[in-house]
Design an enzyme around this catalytic site. Sequence first.
Site, short mmCIF file in Angstrom:
data_model
loop_
_atom_site.label_atom_id
_atom_site.label_comp_id
_atom_site.label_asym_id
_atom_site.label_seq_id
_atom_site.Cartn_x
_atom_site.Cartn_y
_atom_site.Cartn_z
N ASP A 102 0.83 -1.21 0.00
CA ASP A 102 0.00 0.00 0.00
C ASP A 102 0.86 1.26 0.00
OD1 ASP A 102 -2.20 -1.60 0.29
OD2 ASP A 102 -2.33 -1.30 2.45
N1 URA Z 1 -1.38 -5.69 4.17
C1 URA Z 1 -1.76 -4.40 4.18
O1 URA Z 1 -2.72 -4.04 4.86
N2 URA Z 1 -1.06 -3.54 3.44
C2 URA Z 1 0.02 -3.89 2.70
O2 URA Z 1 0.63 -3.05 2.05
C3 URA Z 1 0.39 -5.24 2.70
C4 URA Z 1 -0.34 -6.13 3.44
#
Ligand code: URA
Length: 234
Positions: A102
Amino acid sequence: MRLNKYIASAGVCSRRKADELIVNGNVKINGAVVKELGYDVKEGETVSVNGRRIEASAPKVYIALNKPEGYITSMNDEMDRATVAQLVADIPERLFPVGRLDYNTSGLLLMTNDGDLTYTLTHPKHEVYKTYVAKVKGIMSDARIGKLRRGVDIGGFVTSPAKVRVVRQMKTYAVVEIKIHEGKNRQVRKMFAAVGSRVIELKRTAIGDIRLGRLMEGHYRKLTGEEINYLKGL
Ligand code: URA
């Protein structure tokens, strides 16, 4: 060689993405559009993607990047946000990320032009454990840990058992290590939300046996031969 494999081994994208390019008419053989997924590329044929000629045997590059928060895991962004491409701009080969992190998540991101490896690593059947360290608001109780370990409903999907341990419990927050092998969108954040906890910071520290280690944020390193062999053997 099968056309999608040829495109992947030229480092253009993963095999799955190559199938999309083929179906969408972006791929030409000897100057003519080919939309047949099973097309077998013969010796002497030229392949072009979006008008650019490609070769199946581009040198393979494998790197581990420590993605900072505030970068998107994509090679370009319509909204002009910072992308991980900017962090590897000095590498001449066209790399693409293996899976995603993310915008607000930092940590280990593998990048390569080896489409076959990307395909293997992102395929659900390969169950590679990914390790995350989450800073979570409040108290991480045994009840919450138990639920995360057993699996939680994150909205139409029940997660597989996770490996969870509390690294540190402070007055107002906890630092929790969690290992999962699935890769649903925002999975870790949703898992904590499902047990009533809010993630304040999230960092990926390992993918299988590949560790982030002391790599500084925004920096990358090349994977060792041993690491590459490990990933190929998964
Ligand atoms: N889980 C999440 O919530 N975000 C990420 O970037 C990877 C795994």
